[in-house]
Design a protein around this motif. Structure first.
Motif, PDB file in Angstrom:
ATOM      1  N   TYR A 108       0.824  -1.208   0.000  1.00 32.97           N
ATOM      2  CA  TYR A 108       0.000   0.000   0.000  1.00 32.97           C
ATOM      3  C   TYR A 108       0.864   1.267   0.000  1.00 32.97           C
ATOM      4  CZ  TYR A 108      -4.665  -2.009   0.435  1.00 32.97           C
ATOM      5  OH  TYR A 108      -5.855  -2.643   0.180  1.00 32.97           O
ATOM      6  N   GLU A 130      -6.274   1.323  -8.964  1.00 33.49           N
ATOM      7  CA  GLU A 130      -7.616   1.110  -8.427  1.00 33.49           C
ATOM      8  C   GLU A 130      -7.876  -0.383  -8.204  1.00 33.49           C
ATOM      9  OE1 GLU A 130     -12.288   2.279  -9.449  1.00 33.49           O
ATOM     10  OE2 GLU A 130     -10.744   2.439 -10.997  1.00 33.49           O
ATOM     11  N   TYR A 131      -7.460  -1.194  -9.171  1.00 34.66           N
ATOM     12  CA  TYR A 131      -7.633  -2.643  -9.067  1.00 34.66           C
ATOM     13  C   TYR A 131      -6.877  -3.192  -7.857  1.00 34.66           C
ATOM     14  CZ  TYR A 131      -7.428  -7.589 -10.397  1.00 34.66           C
ATOM     15  OH  TYR A 131      -7.525  -8.952 -10.406  1.00 34.66           O
ATOM     16  N   TYR A 133      -5.860  -1.679  -5.152  1.00 35.83           N
ATOM     17  CA  TYR A 133      -6.340  -1.194  -3.857  1.00 35.83           C
ATOM     18  C   TYR A 133      -7.312  -2.194  -3.237  1.00 35.83           C
ATOM     19  CZ  TYR A 133      -8.602   1.772  -0.374  1.00 35.83           C
ATOM     20  OH  TYR A 133      -9.109   2.273   0.802  1.00 35.83           O
ATOM     21  N   TRP A 134      -8.163  -2.777  -4.062  1.00 35.27           N
ATOM     22  CA  TRP A 134      -9.161  -3.733  -3.572  1.00 35.27           C
ATOM     23  C   TRP A 134      -8.674  -5.185  -3.638  1.00 35.27           C
ATOM     24  CZ3 TRP A 134     -13.225  -1.836  -1.082  1.00 35.27           C
ATOM     25  CH2 TRP A 134     -13.607  -0.513  -1.345  1.00 35.27           C
ATOM     26  N   ARG A 135      -7.647  -5.439  -4.453  1.00 37.52           N
ATOM     27  CA  ARG A 135      -7.191  -6.818  -4.647  1.00 37.52           C
ATOM     28  C   ARG A 135      -6.167  -7.242  -3.605  1.00 37.52           C
ATOM     29  NH1 ARG A 135      -7.477 -11.227  -4.708  1.00 37.52           N
ATOM     30  NH2 ARG A 135      -6.936 -12.802  -6.239  1.00 37.52           N
ATOM     31  N   MET A 189     -19.037  -0.939  -9.631  1.00 38.70           N
ATOM     32  CA  MET A 189     -17.664  -0.580  -9.277  1.00 38.70           C
ATOM     33  C   MET A 189     -16.675  -0.777 -10.418  1.00 38.70           C
ATOM     34  SD  MET A 189     -17.514  -2.196  -5.415  1.00 38.70           S
ATOM     35  CE  MET A 189     -15.852  -1.575  -5.117  1.00 38.70           C
ATOM     36  N   ALA A 192     -12.720  -2.080  -9.997  1.00 37.82           N
ATOM     37  CA  ALA A 192     -12.606  -2.245  -8.544  1.00 37.82           C
ATOM     38  C   ALA A 192     -13.516  -3.362  -8.054  1.00 37.82           C
ATOM     39  CB  ALA A 192     -12.953  -0.931  -7.837  1.00 37.82           C
ATOM     40  N   ALA A 195     -11.849  -6.731  -8.517  1.00 39.62           N
ATOM     41  CA  ALA A 195     -10.833  -6.977  -7.496  1.00 39.62           C
ATOM     42  C   ALA A 195     -11.462  -7.357  -6.158  1.00 39.62           C
ATOM     43  CB  ALA A 195      -9.961  -5.736  -7.339  1.00 39.62           C
ATOM     44  N   LEU A 196     -12.491  -6.621  -5.761  1.00 42.40           N
ATOM     45  CA  LEU A 196     -13.158  -6.898  -4.480  1.00 42.40           C
ATOM     46  C   LEU A 196     -13.819  -8.271  -4.497  1.00 42.40           C
ATOM     47  CD1 LEU A 196     -14.050  -6.014  -1.679  1.00 42.40           C
ATOM     48  CD2 LEU A 196     -15.996  -4.827  -2.738  1.00 42.40           C
ATOM     49  N   THR A 199     -11.199 -10.904  -3.837  1.00 38.87           N
ATOM     50  CA  THR A 199     -10.766 -10.884  -2.439  1.00 38.87           C
ATOM     51  C   THR A 199     -11.773 -11.600  -1.531  1.00 38.87           C
ATOM     52  OG1 THR A 199      -9.502  -8.844  -2.728  1.00 38.87           O
ATOM     53  CG2 THR A 199     -10.225  -9.375  -0.493  1.00 38.87           C
TER      54      THR A 199
END
Length: 445
Positions: A108, A130-131, A133-135, A189, A192, A195-196, A199
Motif C-alpha cells: 500500500y 484502483e484494481y 487497492y481492492w485486490r 464498481m 474495482a 478486485a473486491l 478478495t
C-alpha cells in the motif's frame, strides 16, 4: 494409496485430477475478471492484466513457502512420521499470516511509486492502482490457503482441493457480476468490483478449509493436539527449505511482470491481446502444474521411504500423462482460436489479432511440459537451493531475450511469445542434467 511406491498411471491420475480441477477452478477467478472486464474497456482489460500479475508476484512468495511446506509434509508422510505433519501445517499458517500482513503493508505504501514510472499510459496506471487497492487484501486469505493446499497435496488428500475451488469460483462469478455491473442492488464498481469480488472469494475459500479440516482430519494421528504452540525451531527448519522456493517463485513470476511491461510499451492493444492469450495459456499451464506438483509430492514421499530409484520413472510418467491430457485441449484451441479469444472480449479487432500469438504459445508447450515436471522433480528432492540456481539461470536468459526481442526489435506481439521457448529449453536441459548427475539421493530435511 502408498505415495512412496506410486508410479502407476491410475494412481498418478487419482492424485492429479482433483489437483488439476482445483488449480483450473482457482485460476477461473482471474479468468472471470478478464471475461467481465473485456466487456468494460481495453484499458480495464490491460490494467487487470498488469494488476493481476503484480498481485501474483506477491502471492508467489507464499506459493514458494507452500512448496517448501509441501516437500516437508510429503517427506514426513513417506517416513510415516505422521505426528509431525499437523505442527508443520500450523507453523506454516502462522508464518503465512505474518508474511501477508508485511507484504500488504509495504504494498500500500510503495505500489504507486513502483508503477507510475514504468507504465506509459496514465489511464492504465490509474486503473491498475484502483484494481490493486481492492485486490491486495486478498493476500491475507490466499497465503494461508496455500499452506492448506500443501497439507492436502503432501498427504495425498487432493480431492478436498476440488471442493474448495468449486465453492470459491462460484462465489467469485456471482460477486463479479454483481460488483462490476452493479446488479442485485450493489454499487457499480467496474474494475474495482472485479478486485473486491476476488478478495471476498478467497476469504470464503479459507473459511471452507478451516471448517473442512476441523470436521474431517484425524487430529490425533497428525499431531494437532500440541500443534498450536509457536515452535521457532520447526519454523526455522521449514524456512531452510522454503526460503529458496519463496525467492525462486517470486523471481519467476516477477519476470512475467517484466514481460507484460515490455508488451505495454508496444501499446494498449498488444497488452490486451497478451492478456487474452495469457488467460488461455494459463488453463493449459494448470494441467502441467498439476502433474508437476504431483511428481514433486511423489518424489519427496519416495525419498522418505528410500525409493529414490523410482524418481526418473516418475518424471517420465507424469510428463507423458500431461501430454496426453493436454492434447485434446490444445487441438480444440488450435482449431478454434478466435472462438476461445471471444470468451474474453467482444471487440472484433482484438479477437482477430489473437490467433498468431495463440499458435506460438501452443507450440511452446512441447518444451514447457517436461521442463516443469523435471524441475519440480528437482525441488522434490529437497535441494531447493539448487532448484533456485537452475531457475535463476533460465530466467536470466529469458530476461535477456525479452530485452532484445521486445524492447529493441519491437516486433509483432506474436513473436514476443517466443520467449517461452527460450525459458523452457534452458530449464529442461539444466534440470535433466542435475537429476542425472547431481548429488541429491541422500538429502535430509
Amino acid at each position: 494409496m502408498n505415495l512412496a511406491a506410486t508410479i502407476h498411471s491410475r494412481d498418478i491420475w487419482k492424485l492429479t485430477y482433483p489437483l488439476m480441477l482445483s488449480m483450473i477452478f482457482e485460476h477461473l477467478i482471474g479468468l472471470t475478471d478478464t471475461i467481465f472486464l473485456g466487456r468494460v474497456s481495453e484499458v480495464a482489460l490491460g490494467a487487470s492484466a498488469l494488476g493481476g500479475v503484480y498481485y501474483l508476484a506477491l502471492f508467489m512468495i507464499a506459493q514458494g513457502f507452500g512448496t517448501g511446506a509441501q516437500i516437508i509434509i510429503a517427506r514426513r508422510n513417506g517416513e510415516q512420521r505422521f505426528s509431525r505433519i499437523g505442527p508443520t501445517l500450523v507453523q506454516g499458517c502462522y508464518f503465512a499470516i505474518g508474511l501477508a500482513v508485511f507484504l500488504l503493508s509495504i504494498s500500500y505504501i510503495f505500489t504507486p511509486q513502483i508503477l507510475q514510472p514504468i507504465i506509459d499510459s496514465s489511464e492504465v496506471y490509474s486503473a491498475t492502482c484502483e484494481y490493486l487497492y481492492w485486490r491486495l487484501p486478498g493476500l491475507l486469505f490466499s497465503m494461508v490457503c496455500i499452506v492448506f493446499r500443501a497439507f492436502y497435496v503432501g498427504t495425498g488428500m487432493t480431492k478436498t482441493l476440488t471442493l474448495n475451488s468449486v465453492v470459491m469460483v462460484l462465489s467469485n462469478v456471482v460477486l463479479n457480476y454483481c460488483l462490476i455491473f452493479g446488479a442485485c442492488g450493489l454499487p457499480k464498481m467496474g474494475i474495482a468490483g472485479a478486485a473486491l469480488a476476488s478478495t471476498i472469494a478467497e476469504a470464503i475459500s479459507l473459511v471452507f478449509f478451516l471448517i473442512y479440516t476441523k470436521l474431517t482430519v484425524d487430529k490425533k494421528k497428525l499431531g494437532f493436539s500440541h500443534a498450536f504452540i509457536f515452535r521457532p525451531r520447526l519454523l526455522a527448519g521449514m524456512l531452510k527449505i522454503s526460503g529458496w522456493t519463496m525467492v525462486q517463485s517470486f523471481v519467476s513470476i516477477a519476470v512475467w511482470f517484466i514481460f507484460f511491461l515490455a508488451i505495454e510499451h508496444l501499446g494498449e492493444r498488444p497488452l490486451a491481446i497478451t492478456n487474452i492469450v495469457r488467460n488461455i495459456s494459463a488453463q493449459l499451464y494448470m494441467i502441467i502444474f498439476a502433474y508437476a506438483i504431483t511428481a514433486e509430492a511423489l518424489i519427496s514421499n519416495q525419498i522418505g521411504a528410500g525409493n529414490s530409484h523410482l524418481i526418473p520413472k516418475t518424471c517420465i510418467k507424469c510428463s507423458s500423462m500431461a501430454y496426453l491430457t493436454l492434447l485434446p485441449v490444445v487441438l480444440f484451441i488450435y482449431c478454434l482460436p478466435e472462438l476461445c479469444a471471444s470468451l474474453f472480449t467482444d471487440d472484433e479487432s482484438l479477437i482477430t489479432g489473437c490467433p498468431d500469438s495463440i499458435f506460438v504459445m501452443l507450440g511452446s508447450l512441447v518444451l514447457y511440459t517436461p521442463a516443469t515436471v523435471v524441475f519440480c522433480g528437482v525441488s522434490g528432492t529437497g535441494n531447493t537451493k539448487t532448484a533456485f540456481v537452475l531457475e535463476l539461470s533460465s530466467i536470466c536468459l529469458y530476461s535477456a531475450f525479452i530485452y532484445w526481442g521486445i524492447y529493441i526489435l519491437r516486433p509483432d506481439v506474436a513473436y514476443c511469445w517466443l520467449a517461452e521457448y527460450v525459458y523452457a529449453s534452458c530449464l529442461l536441459i539444466l534440470s535433466s542434467l542435475y537429476l542425472k548427475f547431481g548429488k541429491w539421493q541422500h538429502k535430509k530435511i
